[in-house]
Enzyme design. Structure first.
Site, PDB file in Angstrom:
ATOM      1  N   LYS A 137       0.839  -1.197   0.000  1.00 57.03           N
ATOM      2  CA  LYS A 137       0.000   0.000   0.000  1.00 57.03           C
ATOM      3  C   LYS A 137       0.877   1.250   0.000  1.00 57.03           C
ATOM      4  O   LYS A 137       1.991   1.239   0.506  1.00 57.03           O
ATOM      5  CB  LYS A 137      -0.894   0.015   1.249  1.00 57.03           C
ATOM      6  CG  LYS A 137      -1.775  -1.216   1.414  1.00 57.03           C
ATOM      7  CD  LYS A 137      -2.935  -1.226   0.456  1.00 57.03           C
ATOM      8  CE  LYS A 137      -3.963  -0.192   0.837  1.00 57.03           C
ATOM      9  NZ  LYS A 137      -5.190  -0.283  -0.010  1.00 57.03           N
ATOM     10  N   ASP A 138       0.324   2.316  -0.561  1.00 57.87           N
ATOM     11  CA  ASP A 138       0.943   3.644  -0.514  1.00 57.87           C
ATOM     12  C   ASP A 138       2.339   3.658  -1.139  1.00 57.87           C
ATOM     13  O   ASP A 138       3.218   4.429  -0.715  1.00 57.87           O
ATOM     14  CB  ASP A 138       1.011   4.159   0.931  1.00 57.87           C
ATOM     15  CG  ASP A 138      -0.367   4.259   1.562  1.00 57.87           C
ATOM     16  OD1 ASP A 138      -1.320   4.604   0.843  1.00 57.87           O
ATOM     17  OD2 ASP A 138      -0.507   3.980   2.765  1.00 57.87           O
TER      18      ASP A 138
END
Length: 205
Positions: A137-138
């Site tokens: 994620k991210d």
């Protein structure tokens, strides 16, 4: 002497960004054996930001977004001494259904008299409870913000993410999955931040 906290005691999680406090939250100690520190953030826990600072990479994004308290069922965090990530657990809905394991890349916890200091590294690994495998994620956000937030540490942080992925691919578990069934003491409500939290000495990273 390294402080060891007692169940139910308030533990202040501070993030130190480029040599100054950036955000802090008063959590509840679930257990602490000197190596594994488990903390809980009840719904309604205040997100507190320093009143002054140089803020070389800007003020915390949650402050800029107007976030003032944690919402929902609360968050459980597993922190190990010397380990550059923690594991967050989340629950949702009226039945408090377990949502999954969130491997939050961050500075290894540095204990203080009031709690511990760390710094979120933006990059994360998420394994939903109903998913066959994990996902990063991210990633884009990390690549965009990392050079200013973590100068000279980008490769180290990426390597920690890769290490987590390799362990998961190999089926290795370094935490107790029984935490998914954990429930907080009903008496544990949101805590208030102790006075002077921002002036407690810290070790800059």
């Amino acid at each position: 002497m390294t402080p060891v906290f007692q169940p139910g005691q308030t533990v202040v999680r501070r993030e130190i960004m480029r040599g100054e406090p950036w955000i802090a939250m008063p959590q509840v100690c679930v257990q602490d054996d000197g190596d594994l520190l488990v903390t809980y953030t009840p719904g309604g826990t205040p997100m507190v930001y320093p009143e002054t600072g140089a803020f070389p990479v800007g003020e915390h994004p949650w402050k800029l977004a107007g976030s003032t308290s944690w919402r929902g069922h609360g968050r459980l965090e597993l922190h190990w001494t010397g380990v550059e990530h923690s594991i967050f657990l989340f629950w949702d809905g009226p039945q408090r259904a377990f949502q999954g394991w969130y491997f939050n890349l961050e500075d290894a916890p540095r204990r203080t008299p009031i709690g511990f200091d760390t710094l979120d590294h933006e990059l994360d690994v998420w394994w939903a409870a109903d998913a066959e495998t994990y996902e990063f994620k991210d990633v884009v956000e990390f690549e965009e913000t990392g050079p200013a937030r973590y100068p000279g540490r980008m490769e180290q942080i990426r390597a920690e993410g890769d290490r987590i992925a390799r362990l998961l691919d190999a089926g290795e578990l370094w935490w107790d999955k029984a935490w998914a069934d954990w429930a907080p003491d009903p008496s544990w409500q949101a805590r208030t931040m102790p006075d002077g939290w921002a002036t407690v000495p810290f070790e800059a990273r």
